[in-house]
Scaffold this motif. Sequence first.
Motif, PDB file in Angstrom:
ATOM      1  N   UNK A   1      -5.022   4.520  30.284  1.00 60.33           N
ATOM      2  CA  UNK A   1      -4.054   5.333  31.007  1.00 60.33           C
ATOM      3  C   UNK A   1      -4.342   5.361  32.504  1.00 60.33           C
ATOM      4  N   UNK A   2      -5.567   5.489  32.879  1.00 65.46           N
ATOM      5  CA  UNK A   2      -5.867   5.582  34.306  1.00 65.46           C
ATOM      6  C   UNK A   2      -6.784   4.449  34.707  1.00 65.46           C
ATOM      7  N   UNK A   3      -6.695   4.065  35.951  1.00 64.39           N
ATOM      8  CA  UNK A   3      -7.572   3.007  36.424  1.00 64.39           C
ATOM      9  C   UNK A   3      -8.533   3.543  37.479  1.00 64.39           C
TER      10      UNK A   3
ATOM     11  N   UNK B   1     -11.210  -5.950  49.919  1.00 64.67           N
ATOM     12  CA  UNK B   1     -10.322  -4.831  50.240  1.00 64.67           C
ATOM     13  C   UNK B   1     -11.100  -3.600  50.695  1.00 64.67           C
TER      14      UNK B   1
ATOM     15  N   UNK C   1       2.127  10.146  27.162  1.00 62.24           N
ATOM     16  CA  UNK C   1       0.726   9.721  27.092  1.00 62.24           C
ATOM     17  C   UNK C   1      -0.233  10.867  27.377  1.00 62.24           C
TER      18      UNK C   1
ATOM     19  N   UNK D   1      -2.918  13.853  38.492  1.00 60.38           N
ATOM     20  CA  UNK D   1      -2.559  12.487  38.093  1.00 60.38           C
ATOM     21  C   UNK D   1      -1.536  11.963  39.093  1.00 60.38           C
TER      22      UNK D   1
ATOM     23  N   UNK E   1      -2.059  -4.655  46.000  1.00 58.66           N
ATOM     24  CA  UNK E   1      -3.123  -4.054  46.814  1.00 58.66           C
ATOM     25  C   UNK E   1      -3.064  -2.531  46.829  1.00 58.66           C
TER      26      UNK E   1
ATOM     27  N   UNK F   1      -2.336  -0.262  44.509  1.00 60.66           N
ATOM     28  CA  UNK F   1      -3.066   0.444  43.443  1.00 60.66           C
ATOM     29  C   UNK F   1      -4.548   0.117  43.463  1.00 60.66           C
ATOM     30  N   UNK F   2      -4.890  -1.116  43.888  1.00 57.79           N
ATOM     31  CA  UNK F   2      -6.315  -1.456  43.986  1.00 57.79           C
ATOM     32  C   UNK F   2      -7.013  -0.603  45.049  1.00 57.79           C
TER      33      UNK F   2
ATOM     34  N   UNK G   1      -5.479   7.852  38.532  1.00 52.22           N
ATOM     35  CA  UNK G   1      -4.391   7.008  38.997  1.00 52.22           C
ATOM     36  C   UNK G   1      -3.702   6.372  37.803  1.00 52.22           C
ATOM     37  N   UNK G   2      -2.404   6.571  37.713  1.00 53.48           N
ATOM     38  CA  UNK G   2      -1.634   6.043  36.598  1.00 53.48           C
ATOM     39  C   UNK G   2      -0.907   4.799  37.054  1.00 53.48           C
ATOM     40  N   UNK G   3      -1.347   3.642  36.585  1.00 55.24           N
ATOM     41  CA  UNK G   3      -0.655   2.438  37.043  1.00 55.24           C
ATOM     42  C   UNK G   3       0.705   2.338  36.373  1.00 55.24           C
TER      43      UNK G   3
ATOM     44  N   UNK H   1       3.729   0.545  34.732  1.00 51.95           N
ATOM     45  CA  UNK H   1       4.149  -0.683  34.064  1.00 51.95           C
ATOM     46  C   UNK H   1       5.522  -1.025  34.597  1.00 51.95           C
TER      47      UNK H   1
END
Lengths: 424, 424
Positions: free
Chosen positions: A3-5, A73, B227, B306, B330, B332-333, B346-348, B350
């Motif tokens: 769910x989270x990164x 980065x 989720x 979140x 970049x 989200x990274x 952090x919720x990426x 989709x």
Amino acid sequence: MSLTIKLHSSLIEPDGGALVDLVVPESERDSKALEAESLPKVSLTKIDLEWVHVISEGWASPLRGFMREDQYLQSLHFNSLKTKDGSVVNMSLPIVLAIDDDTKERIGSSPNVGLLGPNGDLIGLLRSIEIYKHNKEERIARTWGSTAPGLPYVEEAITPAGNWLIGGDLEVLERIKYNDGLDNYRLSPQQLRNEFDRRQADAVFAFQLRNPVHNGHALLMNDTRKRLLEMGYKNPILLLHPLGGFTKPDDVPLDVRMEQHSKVLEDGVLDPETTIVGIFPSPMHYAGPTEVQWHAKARINAGANFYIVGRDPAGMGHPTEKRDLYDPDHGKKVLSMAPGLEKLNILPFRVAAYDTVEKKMAFFDPSRSKDFLFISGTKMRTYAKTGENPPDGFMCPGGWKVLVNYYESLQTEEAAQQQAVLST
Amino acid sequence: MSLTIKLHSSLIEPDGGALVDLVVPESERDSKALEAESLPKVSLTKIDLEWVHVISEGWASPLRGFMREDQYLQSLHFNSLKTKDGSVVNMSLPIVLAIDDDTKERIGSSPNVGLLGPNGDLIGLLRSIEIYKHNKEERIARTWGSTAPGLPYVEEAITPAGNWLIGGDLEVLERIKYNDGLDNYRLSPQQLRNEFDRRQADAVFAFQLRNPVHNGHALLMNDTRKRLLEMGYKNPILLLHPLGGFTKPDDVPLDVRMEQHSKVLEDGVLDPETTIVGIFPSPMHYAGPTEVQWHAKARINAGANFYIVGRDPAGMGHPTEKRDLYDPDHGKKVLSMAPGLEKLNILPFRVAAYDTVEKKMAFFDPSRSKDFLFISGTKMRTYAKTGENPPDGFMCPGGWKVLVNYYESLQTEEAAQQQAVLST
């Protein structure tokens, strides 16, 4: 999908104070060479090889190779890397290796590549590689705070480079040598640490330079030593640490500078008993406040705990405008606030200038400013080129002679070239 | 001179979890107004006033005013500020106030200044000011990773601005209002925290947007809620948080977006019971990975834990080249690695696209990619402008009608302007 990164797998291992050493043991050299021969190859430029040198000896420790994208980065946006133990290490310059489309194609899906030096000799390997886009505009803008044409490192190493970056873990087959008669001065961070221990240094103060040493620099270094003694240190050692990698064409070349530094020690301007001269193998970015962090961080790795910082460190004139590229005070301010450099003691430079009354280099006294003469690097080079002597006491005579000879040889060379052009 | 320098006096006070609130109590308003009247004045642009709004309500807490140089440099180089207790807070955008030479001259050595709004009304004070150089090229390069002409915020707010920045502690006389019928939606971070408490939220997930909500966004938000429930949260609340400050001219204006968002809730695409709609008062930079950190940080201050991040957050097309300005991954990274954002989940995103078989927005399935239609913002605007309907299920009919009406009114306006030009 979780769910989270968060950044996990890509976090760098801390070095725990033991420097990264990426030179393979002699016993494994042959088998590694054999393996490297079988891999797709990446050809290194001269500057790439300087970075291989830097990484392999641990100047950038805990970095273990050219940066993968996550490290790139972090360097670009935060000037620092997080490590697995939660600590932060300073890493202000992206230490990256560029490849072109053809090379990327040739590598295909190979997880490892061999590295070839500029002469085609096998240098080492890069393992568990990652290839990602080389956005040059963004890299330049975020590193230099400018995209103006004429930035020396950009023109030399970025503009002509490929559109991809390749990161991975580095292994080098042998320590990098240049066979230019100066390799003995290329002490690794570990060798420097050992030497400081041998001399029982209780404080090490580093002086980064890419110019000849004049008496203003010497005043500053000697004054720093005096102050450290006053603070109670018994044996402060100076690391006089000229930069040995890429510099712009109008800077004085390394061999001339090394000869000049030798004279400064011979003439007794600096005390050989309390000074170690070594060559710092990094190329020069001329990236001001961003680069000065790298200069300091690498010297911490080599055992320094005091760092001398002057006006406009690693700065230069703006390539297209009539001004300094950086605010001359930003270097020391940024350095004093940089993540991962909290333990370093930063020694701010008092401006030295030529005191026309006392006839020597002295700390500038604003109350009698008209007595002081500021001799810039450009001014110094003009003196040396025209054969004019600078004021007495600006530089020791032996050191000055080295510069005069260098500029004379340049002129002889230029004349010979013109002659050659005329006679063809 | 002390021997070594470190950042001390300029370190920012941590807020200890209690938000900075810089609106003066009503009992002091008259005396502060009287004082401000007597001070040299700085005139604020519309965007400056948006920043006053942002700072005064604590979105940038612990920042207590426009940045002084030490804070500006930390933001520019490290995207974060150190606080007096040693902690690090994220601060990726320089929050600064520019003044011109004349204003600097008028301020002279006054330690405090009064702030005037765009209409000339007294807004507040800036105390213990510091004036320093506004190097626009460096600010732009380090914030955007580009200095290409055509960056919307740069053209609107930096290029025309003065060559000095003025930092100091802010005090505003009254909460900032716009009297545009939308002030009720401008909930402060403290009001949002109170509302989440009132609703007994055990998770708050924030969705930043500057565009109309289509069913792909809604799918994502509803899926996130599902989720979070699966993870064991009992009452996750969505903060639907459209940006209310400066946007580029071809973005849909705030009032139209707010009407569109209302329809989305009315039509039941999002559940009003578990959604709070508020306006985020910040201006938009379109600075991609640098700006997304600010978007997340401000929402943490408002009580979110979140944060939903999509493809190319805060990005745009390169203003002069045919490519995205930023690598779409970049954002989200960088967010996942940013200093001071460690606690945020952090919720990426989709990727959602229009499924032409199921005739609805759905998560993209690469195994049958040809069934999916990607409808970009530009494509959506083209549909609305030409009166063409998007595929069924792209957006709820009520929301779509708001957009169609807006673009029709634009065309009527344009036609009237052309008529006016022709008849003169």
